[in-house]
Design a protein around this motif. Structure first.
Motif, PDB file in Angstrom:
ATOM      1  N   THR A 109       0.856  -1.186   0.000  1.00  0.00           N
ATOM      2  CA  THR A 109       0.000   0.000   0.000  1.00  0.00           C
ATOM      3  C   THR A 109       0.888   1.230   0.000  1.00  0.00           C
ATOM      4  O   THR A 109       2.114   1.138   0.157  1.00  0.00           O
ATOM      5  CB  THR A 109      -0.915   0.031   1.235  1.00  0.00           C
ATOM      6  N   ARG A 164      -9.117   1.731 -13.143  1.00  0.00           N
ATOM      7  CA  ARG A 164      -8.741   0.323 -13.110  1.00  0.00           C
ATOM      8  C   ARG A 164      -8.110  -0.033 -14.453  1.00  0.00           C
ATOM      9  O   ARG A 164      -8.436   0.582 -15.471  1.00  0.00           O
ATOM     10  CB  ARG A 164      -9.959  -0.584 -12.870  1.00  0.00           C
ATOM     11  N   GLU A 193      -8.248   3.461  -7.426  1.00  0.00           N
ATOM     12  CA  GLU A 193      -9.587   3.084  -7.875  1.00  0.00           C
ATOM     13  C   GLU A 193     -10.652   3.813  -7.049  1.00  0.00           C
ATOM     14  O   GLU A 193     -11.625   4.352  -7.591  1.00  0.00           O
ATOM     15  CB  GLU A 193      -9.776   1.578  -7.754  1.00  0.00           C
ATOM     16  N   ARG A 194     -10.445   3.843  -5.755  1.00  0.00           N
ATOM     17  CA  ARG A 194     -11.426   4.461  -4.863  1.00  0.00           C
ATOM     18  C   ARG A 194     -11.538   5.975  -5.095  1.00  0.00           C
ATOM     19  O   ARG A 194     -12.626   6.524  -5.158  1.00  0.00           O
ATOM     20  CB  ARG A 194     -11.006   4.181  -3.419  1.00  0.00           C
ATOM     21  N   ASP A 215      -1.160  -3.053  -4.183  1.00  0.00           N
ATOM     22  CA  ASP A 215      -2.552  -2.818  -3.812  1.00  0.00           C
ATOM     23  C   ASP A 215      -2.960  -1.482  -4.436  1.00  0.00           C
ATOM     24  O   ASP A 215      -2.540  -0.422  -3.986  1.00  0.00           O
ATOM     25  CB  ASP A 215      -2.685  -2.761  -2.289  1.00  0.00           C
ATOM     26  N   TRP A 256      -3.035  -5.877 -11.001  1.00  0.00           N
ATOM     27  CA  TRP A 256      -3.719  -7.005 -10.355  1.00  0.00           C
ATOM     28  C   TRP A 256      -3.348  -8.324 -11.042  1.00  0.00           C
ATOM     29  O   TRP A 256      -4.179  -9.176 -11.282  1.00  0.00           O
ATOM     30  CB  TRP A 256      -5.239  -6.810 -10.347  1.00  0.00           C
ATOM     31  N   ARG A 273      -6.008  -0.167  -4.730  1.00  0.00           N
ATOM     32  CA  ARG A 273      -7.377   0.227  -4.382  1.00  0.00           C
ATOM     33  C   ARG A 273      -7.535   1.733  -4.164  1.00  0.00           C
ATOM     34  O   ARG A 273      -8.607   2.284  -4.394  1.00  0.00           O
ATOM     35  CB  ARG A 273      -7.842  -0.537  -3.143  1.00  0.00           C
ATOM     36  N   LYS A 274      -6.476   2.406  -3.740  1.00  0.00           N
ATOM     37  CA  LYS A 274      -6.595   3.842  -3.483  1.00  0.00           C
ATOM     38  C   LYS A 274      -6.915   4.610  -4.767  1.00  0.00           C
ATOM     39  O   LYS A 274      -7.812   5.460  -4.791  1.00  0.00           O
ATOM     40  CB  LYS A 274      -5.309   4.383  -2.855  1.00  0.00           C
TER      41      LYS A 274
END
Length: 352
Positions: A148, A311, A305-306, A300, A253, A302-303
């Motif tokens: 992260t 993506r 993407e969020r 990771d 990913w 996700r940050k």
């Protein structure tokens, strides 16, 4: 409107420039020293395009950087320029210290001076985007969670240490001077125009030539793989909407062991360009592992993407097929890239 891109004739930089100009009419000033990995042929489709202004020069040349900023008044500087090959950093770390640390420092100081002289609206809009790597985070165990943005830095090679230093400089120039910076740490990129010293293009080029496919150690080193145009789209998203001072991890990913990558490339070549001598996997050759070889990287993402809705568009299956097909379709590019100096390097690094 204009952006200044450093290292825009290299693998990731040239793909970013091509992607940017496919999406926008905003001018790109492209500063590249044209070292062994910089190749203007990557940008041949932009010949005569007034939106692309190429300047051959060194990011450590402060006077040149100052002149380009003053002349072109960019709203963003996107910093790709770097020495990036781990093997080369082990045999010759000095170039990595100069380009990755001194070069980034030079760009930060030039940008700070330029930014300080802008009007308030332009100051608020300006961005210094630093492109970095997941290698700054060190190595993961088999069950460790993915990297992260808050993972402790633990670089293990001269390359990753030099990139970690540059990341820290970028952070410091933001917190000390207020320079509006953005940093992205990406996983292993692959795709068109990749210089054939890195794993995927080296396997393709060697297989087609009937040469050994050198795999370090047991081949179980795991990396996350990101198709290069997905990386370009992520950087566009971060420049457009990223929070100033923040870091965003960019990944595909796609965690895979190196030996599985090599076998996938062999299988695709068996399908697309079969060799009468037999399956390309017959050429796989295990060689002595390199010093300090990190075992696993995983991003990771996700940050990003969020916060920004990004993506990757490509799966590994779709991206690697496009990549292998690109190399099959561009033998002239490969032949011209393979200079005598490149062949000497491969021989030195992997043995006859």
């Amino acid at each position: 409107m204009t952006i200044l891109v450093t290292g825009g004739a290299g693998f990731i930089g040239s793909n970013f420039v091509l992607d940017w100009l496919a999406q926008s009419d905003e001018t790109v000033v492209n500063l590249d020293v044209l070292s062994y990995a910089g190749n203007l042929e990557n940008l041949a489709s932009l010949q005569g395009d007034a939106r692309h202004v190429f300047v051959q020069g060194d990011i450590c040349d402060r006077a040149l950087v100052d002149r380009l900023l003053a002349e072109h008044q960019p709203r963003a500087l996107v910093h790709f320029a770097a020495e990036s090959h781990v093997d080369r950093s082990i045999s010759g770390p000095g170039a990595f210290m100069r380009t990755n640390i001194e070069g980034t420092y030079t760009l930060l100081e030039a940008s700070r001076q330029y930014w300080s002289g802008l009007n308030e609206e332009a100051k608020a809009a300006f961005r210094f985007h630093h492109v970095s790597t997941d290698e700054v985070y060190g190595s993961l165990g088999p069950q460790d969670p993915a990297f992260t943005e808050t993972k402790t830095y633990e670089p293990n090679s001269p390359y990753s240490a030099s990139k970690a230093a540059s990341d820290h400089l970028v952070r410091a120039w933001h917190h000390t001077y207020g320079l509006p910076v953005l940093t992205t740490n990406c996983s292993n990129n692959y795709g068109p125009y990749h210089f054939p010293e890195k794993l995927i293009p080296l396997m393709i080029v060697n297989a087609l030539a009937g040469k050994p496919l050198p795999v370090y150690g047991d081949g179980q080193q795991i990396r996350d793989w990101l198709y290069v145009t997905d990386h370009a789209s992520a950087i566009r998203a971060v420049i457009a909407g990223g929070r100033v001072g923040e870091t965003y991890n960019i990944g595909g990913w796609n965690e895979m062991a190196n030996i599985d990558i090599v076998k996938t490339v062999c299988a695709l070549l068996d399908e697309l360009r079969p060799d009468p001598a037999g399956p390309y996997s017959r050429l796989i050759t295990y060689v002595k592992d390199r010093p300090g070889h990190d075992r696993r990287y995983a991003i990771d993402a996700r940050k990003v993407e969020r916060e920004l809705g990004w993506r990757p568009a490509e799966t590994f299956a779709s991206g690697i097929r496009k990549t292998v097909q690109w190399y099959l379709d561009h033998p002239d590019w490969v032949a011209r890239v393979q200079s005598g100096a490149y062949r000497d390097w491969v021989s030195q690094q992997y043995g006859a």
